[in-house]
Design an enzyme around this catalytic site. Structure first.
Site, PDB file in Angstrom:
ATOM      1  N   ASP A  29       0.823  -1.217   0.000  1.00  0.00           N
ATOM      2  CA  ASP A  29       0.000   0.000   0.000  1.00  0.00           C
ATOM      3  C   ASP A  29       0.858   1.268   0.000  1.00  0.00           C
ATOM      4  O   ASP A  29       0.356   2.359  -0.262  1.00  0.00           O
ATOM      5  CB  ASP A  29      -0.976   0.004   1.193  1.00  0.00           C
ATOM      6  CG  ASP A  29      -0.297   0.007   2.556  1.00  0.00           C
ATOM      7  OD1 ASP A  29       0.943  -0.085   2.628  1.00  0.00           O
ATOM      8  OD2 ASP A  29      -1.028   0.105   3.570  1.00  0.00           O
ATOM      9  N   GLU A  30       2.149   1.102   0.315  1.00  0.00           N
ATOM     10  CA  GLU A  30       3.012   2.291   0.397  1.00  0.00           C
ATOM     11  C   GLU A  30       3.205   2.958  -0.958  1.00  0.00           C
ATOM     12  O   GLU A  30       3.617   4.111  -1.029  1.00  0.00           O
ATOM     13  CB  GLU A  30       4.369   1.919   1.004  1.00  0.00           C
ATOM     14  CG  GLU A  30       4.184   1.296   2.364  1.00  0.00           C
ATOM     15  CD  GLU A  30       5.415   1.317   3.235  1.00  0.00           C
ATOM     16  OE1 GLU A  30       6.324   2.104   2.976  1.00  0.00           O
ATOM     17  OE2 GLU A  30       5.438   0.527   4.190  1.00  0.00           O
ATOM     18  N   TYR A  85      12.231   2.898  -0.543  1.00  0.00           N
ATOM     19  CA  TYR A  85      11.579   1.580  -0.569  1.00  0.00           C
ATOM     20  C   TYR A  85      10.292   1.627  -1.393  1.00  0.00           C
ATOM     21  O   TYR A  85      10.100   0.828  -2.316  1.00  0.00           O
ATOM     22  CB  TYR A  85      11.273   1.102   0.856  1.00  0.00           C
ATOM     23  CG  TYR A  85      10.245  -0.011   0.896  1.00  0.00           C
ATOM     24  CD1 TYR A  85      10.578  -1.302   0.484  1.00  0.00           C
ATOM     25  CD2 TYR A  85       8.926   0.233   1.308  1.00  0.00           C
ATOM     26  CE1 TYR A  85       9.616  -2.321   0.482  1.00  0.00           C
ATOM     27  CE2 TYR A  85       7.974  -0.783   1.314  1.00  0.00           C
ATOM     28  CZ  TYR A  85       8.328  -2.052   0.896  1.00  0.00           C
ATOM     29  OH  TYR A  85       7.382  -3.061   0.894  1.00  0.00           O
TER      30      TYR A  85
HETATM   31  P1  NAD Z   1      11.192  -9.719   4.647  1.00  0.00           P
HETATM   32  O1  NAD Z   1      12.193  -8.619   4.669  1.00  0.00           O
HETATM   33  O2  NAD Z   1      10.790 -10.359   5.942  1.00  0.00           O
HETATM   34  O3  NAD Z   1      11.691 -10.891   3.691  1.00  0.00           O
HETATM   35  C1  NAD Z   1      12.269 -10.647   2.445  1.00  0.00           C
HETATM   36  C2  NAD Z   1      12.881 -11.955   1.961  1.00  0.00           C
HETATM   37  O4  NAD Z   1      13.416 -11.740   0.643  1.00  0.00           O
HETATM   38  C3  NAD Z   1      14.034 -12.450   2.831  1.00  0.00           C
HETATM   39  O5  NAD Z   1      13.916 -13.836   3.073  1.00  0.00           O
HETATM   40  C4  NAD Z   1      15.268 -12.160   1.994  1.00  0.00           C
HETATM   41  O6  NAD Z   1      16.352 -13.052   2.238  1.00  0.00           O
HETATM   42  C5  NAD Z   1      14.715 -12.307   0.583  1.00  0.00           C
HETATM   43  N1  NAD Z   1      15.497 -11.549  -0.410  1.00  0.00           N
HETATM   44  C6  NAD Z   1      15.895 -10.253  -0.324  1.00  0.00           C
HETATM   45  N2  NAD Z   1      16.613  -9.926  -1.418  1.00  0.00           N
HETATM   46  C7  NAD Z   1      16.642 -11.030  -2.212  1.00  0.00           C
HETATM   47  C8  NAD Z   1      17.210 -11.310  -3.477  1.00  0.00           C
HETATM   48  N3  NAD Z   1      17.906 -10.381  -4.136  1.00  0.00           N
HETATM   49  N4  NAD Z   1      17.047 -12.537  -4.011  1.00  0.00           N
HETATM   50  C9  NAD Z   1      16.341 -13.490  -3.348  1.00  0.00           C
HETATM   51  N5  NAD Z   1      15.790 -13.289  -2.124  1.00  0.00           N
HETATM   52  C10 NAD Z   1      15.944 -12.069  -1.572  1.00  0.00           C
HETATM   53  O7  NAD Z   1       9.922  -9.135   3.884  1.00  0.00           O
HETATM   54  P2  NAD Z   1       8.376  -9.364   4.163  1.00  0.00           P
HETATM   55  O8  NAD Z   1       7.930  -8.444   5.224  1.00  0.00           O
HETATM   56  O9  NAD Z   1       8.122 -10.823   4.283  1.00  0.00           O
HETATM   57  O10 NAD Z   1       7.767  -8.826   2.785  1.00  0.00           O
HETATM   58  C11 NAD Z   1       7.593  -9.711   1.677  1.00  0.00           C
HETATM   59  C12 NAD Z   1       7.028  -8.929   0.503  1.00  0.00           C
HETATM   60  O11 NAD Z   1       5.788  -8.343   0.879  1.00  0.00           O
HETATM   61  C13 NAD Z   1       7.909  -7.788   0.024  1.00  0.00           C
HETATM   62  O12 NAD Z   1       7.859  -7.750  -1.370  1.00  0.00           O
HETATM   63  C14 NAD Z   1       7.274  -6.554   0.630  1.00  0.00           C
HETATM   64  O13 NAD Z   1       7.516  -5.410  -0.161  1.00  0.00           O
HETATM   65  C15 NAD Z   1       5.808  -6.951   0.620  1.00  0.00           C
HETATM   66  N6  NAD Z   1       4.969  -6.316   1.650  1.00  0.00           N
HETATM   67  C16 NAD Z   1       5.315  -6.406   2.967  1.00  0.00           C
HETATM   68  C17 NAD Z   1       4.481  -5.850   3.932  1.00  0.00           C
HETATM   69  C18 NAD Z   1       4.798  -5.952   5.408  1.00  0.00           C
HETATM   70  O14 NAD Z   1       4.049  -5.404   6.233  1.00  0.00           O
HETATM   71  N7  NAD Z   1       5.842  -6.649   5.811  1.00  0.00           N
HETATM   72  C19 NAD Z   1       3.305  -5.178   3.553  1.00  0.00           C
HETATM   73  C20 NAD Z   1       2.996  -5.104   2.173  1.00  0.00           C
HETATM   74  C21 NAD Z   1       3.830  -5.689   1.250  1.00  0.00           C
HETATM   75  P1  TYD Z   2       7.280  -0.065   9.864  1.00  0.00           P
HETATM   76  O1  TYD Z   2       6.999  -1.322  10.611  1.00  0.00           O
HETATM   77  O2  TYD Z   2       8.699   0.283   9.565  1.00  0.00           O
HETATM   78  O3  TYD Z   2       6.405  -0.129   8.535  1.00  0.00           O
HETATM   79  P2  TYD Z   2       6.126   1.016   7.416  1.00  0.00           P
HETATM   80  O4  TYD Z   2       7.045   2.140   7.602  1.00  0.00           O
HETATM   81  O5  TYD Z   2       6.439   0.237   6.200  1.00  0.00           O
HETATM   82  O6  TYD Z   2       4.690   1.365   7.589  1.00  0.00           O
HETATM   83  O7  TYD Z   2       6.636   1.152  10.653  1.00  0.00           O
HETATM   84  C1  TYD Z   2       5.250   1.209  10.944  1.00  0.00           C
HETATM   85  C2  TYD Z   2       4.970   2.550  11.569  1.00  0.00           C
HETATM   86  O8  TYD Z   2       5.638   2.622  12.838  1.00  0.00           O
HETATM   87  C3  TYD Z   2       5.498   3.715  10.760  1.00  0.00           C
HETATM   88  O9  TYD Z   2       4.601   4.822  10.895  1.00  0.00           O
HETATM   89  C4  TYD Z   2       6.819   4.042  11.424  1.00  0.00           C
HETATM   90  C5  TYD Z   2       6.538   3.729  12.874  1.00  0.00           C
HETATM   91  N1  TYD Z   2       7.713   3.305  13.675  1.00  0.00           N
HETATM   92  C6  TYD Z   2       7.965   3.922  14.898  1.00  0.00           C
HETATM   93  O10 TYD Z   2       7.239   4.845  15.331  1.00  0.00           O
HETATM   94  N2  TYD Z   2       9.055   3.495  15.626  1.00  0.00           N
HETATM   95  C7  TYD Z   2       9.885   2.511  15.189  1.00  0.00           C
HETATM   96  O11 TYD Z   2      10.877   2.189  15.892  1.00  0.00           O
HETATM   97  C8  TYD Z   2       9.602   1.870  13.932  1.00  0.00           C
HETATM   98  C9  TYD Z   2      10.480   0.784  13.418  1.00  0.00           C
HETATM   99  C10 TYD Z   2       8.496   2.295  13.214  1.00  0.00           C
END
Ligand code: NAD
Ligand code: TYD
Length: 350
Positions: free
Chosen positions: A124-125, A148
């Protein structure tokens, strides 16, 4: 169906693999992951020897490594990314490399191998921050703020170009902030939960009035599977949680749930370019695929806190070396409240 999952050793990817293998006999999974600081095979201990699971270590930016891993697969679910906004501010290059170039490489190989469907996991970012009360739908403009989110928006546009130009069978999902088991504690919720459990300060950026739309990772995985099975080629689907919550209010909620006091709240210097509000409308997922989030925030947080309480070994392992260095760099000089993380030493995981 044999699917290639990229980034399957990360937070959402590992939950997705366990979800898919646990739910259905229909899938075999190849997990292709570079094992960056965020990749952790311990997330997959419970299915490591599953007969329909294979792990291959490799980089999505390297076509010579991607091609043999993808060969024989019918579909790709693409999670691999540099996923942390703060790290992308310190060092944008890895996000550009993996999220943009890596996605491009994956598309090239997938085209060559005539993959039947590729689900590109986005965020959503890409919509940037919204005015108070507003929600983004799939047609909202892309206004990414951080390196990002700009790299994710770029990858979405590249995927869209392959659909339009090459008739490539891709679908894009855009999810809101996920939480749940196996999330690396650089992210807000696992950081706050683990610090609260350890009686350490909870760092809140700026005024803490930023809003995030919280989605339990299991609800996200169900949504991705629905898109993989029934999502229409060329479409974008928002996958968001039920609740939009201010960060400060989330911190207070977690403190209550862990039985700790609000004195642990520590206001720290804000993130540059910090988005104020993310919120998704997910009517399309409900209308077309019958999906909506099923886990309430209250229940999801309760389960997640219990999980972190019960998995202290997992947490101790991920909070070692690299994480400690990042934590010190990121928080040591950031504090601007009476709870000096720097002085108390209390912010640092031991
Ligand atoms: P994460 O950082 O926990 O995991 C990322 C994984 O990708 C890791 O296992 C890492 O080793 C692997 N990776 C990184 N670079 C790589 C490369 N060059 N080749 C192969 N593997 C590689 O991330 P996440 O939180 O599980 O997010 C997964 C996906 O979901 C991402 O695309 C992220 O943008 C998207 N996403 C995450 C969130 C969230 O809240 N975490 C929300 C919306 C979308
Ligand atoms: P984050 O988990 O980094 O996700 P995103 O920036 O992708 O939404 O952060 C979630 C929210 O929390 C964001 O508004 C930033 C805030 N935040 C803090 O206030 N303190 C922290 O130490 C971190 C890591 C995030």
């Amino acid at each position: 169906m044999k699917i290639l999952v990229t980034g399957g050793a990360g937070f959402i990817g590992s939950n997705f693999i366990s979800h898919v293998l646990g739910l259905s006999q229909d899938y075999a999974v190849v997990n292709f992951d570079k094992l960056t600081y965020a990749g952790n095979l311990a997330n997959l201990d419970s299915i490591a020897n599953h007969p329909r699971y294979t792990f291959i270590k490799g980089d999505i930016c390297n076509p010579a490594a991607v091609e043999p891993a993808m060969a024989g697969c019918q579909a790709v679910v693409h999670f691999a990314a540099e996923s942390h906004v703060d790290r992308s501010i310190y060092e944008p290059a890895p996000a550009m490399e993996t999220n943009v170039t890596g996605t491009f490489v994956l598309l090239q190989v997938a085209r060559k191998l005539h993959i039947k469907k590729l689900v590109h996991i986005s965020s959503d970012e890409v919509y940037g921050d919204l005015p108070p009360g507003a929600f983004a739908d799939e047609n909202s403009p892309l206004r990414p703020s951080s390196p990002y989110s700009a790299s994710k928006a770029s990858s979405d546009l590249i995927v869209g170009s392959y659909v339009r130009t090459f008739d490539f069978p891709a679908v894009i999902t855009r999810a809101s902030n996920n939480y749940g088991p196996f999330q690396f504690p650089e992210k807000f919720l696992p950081l706050l939960i683990s610090n609260a459990l350890d009686d350490k300060p909870l760092p809140i950026y700026g005024d803490g009035k930023q809003e995030r739309n919280w989605l339990h990772v299991t609800d996200h995985c169900r949504g991705i599977l629905a898109v993989l099975e029934r999502g229409r080629i060329g479409e974008v689907y928002n996958i968001g949680g039920q609740d939009v919550v201010e960060n400060l209010s989330m911190a207070r909620r977690l403190l209550r749930a862990t039985g700790k006091t609000e004195s642990l709240i520590s206001y720290v210097q804000d993130r540059p370019g910090h988005d104020r509000r993310y919120a998704l409308t997910c009517e399309k997922m409900e209308r077309e695929l019958g999906w909506k989030p099923a886990i309430s925030l209250e229940e999801g947080l309760r389960q997640t806190i219990e999980w972190y309480r019960a998995n202290t070994k997992w947490m101790a392992a991920v909070r070692g070396g690299e994480y400690l260095a990042y934590y010190q760099k990121h928080y040591a000089n950031r504090d601007r409240s009476r709870h000096a993380i720097k002085e108390s030493g209390g912010g640092f995981p031991s």
